[in-house]
Design a protein around this motif. Structure first.
Motif, PDB file in Angstrom:
ATOM      1  N   VAL A 170      -9.924  -6.347  -4.382  1.00  0.00           N
ATOM      2  CA  VAL A 170     -11.041  -6.281  -5.330  1.00  0.00           C
ATOM      3  C   VAL A 170     -11.774  -7.617  -5.364  1.00  0.00           C
ATOM      4  N   GLU A 171     -11.032  -8.711  -5.387  1.00  0.00           N
ATOM      5  CA  GLU A 171     -11.653 -10.040  -5.418  1.00  0.00           C
ATOM      6  C   GLU A 171     -12.422 -10.314  -4.123  1.00  0.00           C
TER       7      GLU A 171
ATOM      8  N   GLY B  43     -15.764  -8.306  -4.028  1.00  0.00           N
ATOM      9  CA  GLY B  43     -16.763  -8.906  -4.908  1.00  0.00           C
ATOM     10  C   GLY B  43     -18.004  -8.049  -5.002  1.00  0.00           C
ATOM     11  N   GLU B  44     -19.140  -8.641  -4.771  1.00  0.00           N
ATOM     12  CA  GLU B  44     -20.418  -7.933  -4.825  1.00  0.00           C
ATOM     13  C   GLU B  44     -20.877  -7.502  -3.431  1.00  0.00           C
TER      14      GLU B  44
ATOM     15  N   LEU C 203     -17.297  -2.061  -4.049  1.00  0.00           N
ATOM     16  CA  LEU C 203     -16.797  -1.761  -5.388  1.00  0.00           C
ATOM     17  C   LEU C 203     -17.775  -0.854  -6.125  1.00  0.00           C
TER      18      LEU C 203
ATOM     19  N   ARG D 139     -16.158  -3.111 -10.286  1.00  0.00           N
ATOM     20  CA  ARG D 139     -16.751  -4.392 -10.673  1.00  0.00           C
ATOM     21  C   ARG D 139     -16.240  -4.830 -12.045  1.00  0.00           C
TER      22      ARG D 139
ATOM     23  N   ARG E  83     -12.954  -6.263 -11.465  1.00  0.00           N
ATOM     24  CA  ARG E  83     -13.119  -7.587 -10.851  1.00  0.00           C
ATOM     25  C   ARG E  83     -13.356  -8.662 -11.902  1.00  0.00           C
TER      26      ARG E  83
ATOM     27  N   ILE F 153      -9.987  -9.485 -13.213  1.00  0.00           N
ATOM     28  CA  ILE F 153      -9.247 -10.265 -12.217  1.00  0.00           C
ATOM     29  C   ILE F 153      -9.790 -11.686 -12.165  1.00  0.00           C
ATOM     30  N   GLY F 154     -11.101 -11.834 -12.279  1.00  0.00           N
ATOM     31  CA  GLY F 154     -11.699 -13.167 -12.313  1.00  0.00           C
ATOM     32  C   GLY F 154     -11.147 -13.995 -13.462  1.00  0.00           C
TER      33      GLY F 154
END
Length: 129
Positions: free
Chosen positions: A38-39, A42-43, A92, A97, A100, A103-104
Motif C-alpha cells: 500500500v505504501e 501511494g498515488e 489504490l 488511499r 495508506r 499506514i503513513g
C-alpha cells in the motif's frame, strides 16, 4: 477459504468478537507485506515488476497473494491491458488511499520513536537472559 457474511452496521463490526468480519479484515491487512505494498503504490499506478522491485525482500508468491487479498477487499484495482504480453497495473482505490493515510501515520510514529524503541529493546534483552 471461509468468508464471513456481514449484514449489520459498521458499529456492529466488533473486533473483540471472534467471529467478527472486522477482525478477519484486520488480521489480513495487518501484515508487513500488505502495508509495504500500500505504501509503495501511494498515488501511483505500478506494474507487478515495479512493485516487486520497490519492495526489498518480497517474493513473487507473497506479492501475488497480498495483491489478490488487497483486491478482494477493494483496496487495490487491478487493470489488465489487452496486449501481448498482457500488461497488468495496480492502483489504490479510495479505501486503499484511506488505509495508506493510516499506514503513513504508523510510519511517522515509527520514525519518531525508533530510538526509544531500540533503547527499550536493548534494555529488555540485557535483563531477559
Amino acid at each position: 477459504m471461509v468468508t464471513k457474511q456481514y449484514s449489520g452496521s459498521p458499529e456492529d463490526a466488533d473486533l473483540r468478537r471472534a467471529d467478527s468480519l472486522a477482525r478477519e479484515i484486520f488480521s489480513d491487512l495487518a501484515n508487513k507485506w500488505a502495508f509495504l505494498i500500500v505504501e509503495e503504490l501511494g498515488e501511483r499506478t505500478l506494474r507487478f515488476s515495479e512493485l516487486r522491485n520497490g519492495i526489498e525482500g518480497i517474493s513473487h508468491k507473497m506479492l501475488t497473494q497480498n495483491l489478490r487479498m488487497l483486491e478482494r477487499y477493494g483496496l487495490v484495482d487491478r487493470t489488465v491491458h489487452p496486449e501481448v504480453p498482457p500488461r497488468v497495473e495496480y492502483t489504490l482505490t479510495a479505501p486503499g488511499r484511506g488505509l495508506r493515510a493510516t499506514i503513513g501515520g504508523m510510519c511517522d510514529w515509527t520514525h519518531q520513536y525508533l530510538g526509544a524503541i531500540e533503547t527499550a529493546r536493548r534494555r529488555f534483552d540485557a535483563t531477559a537472559d
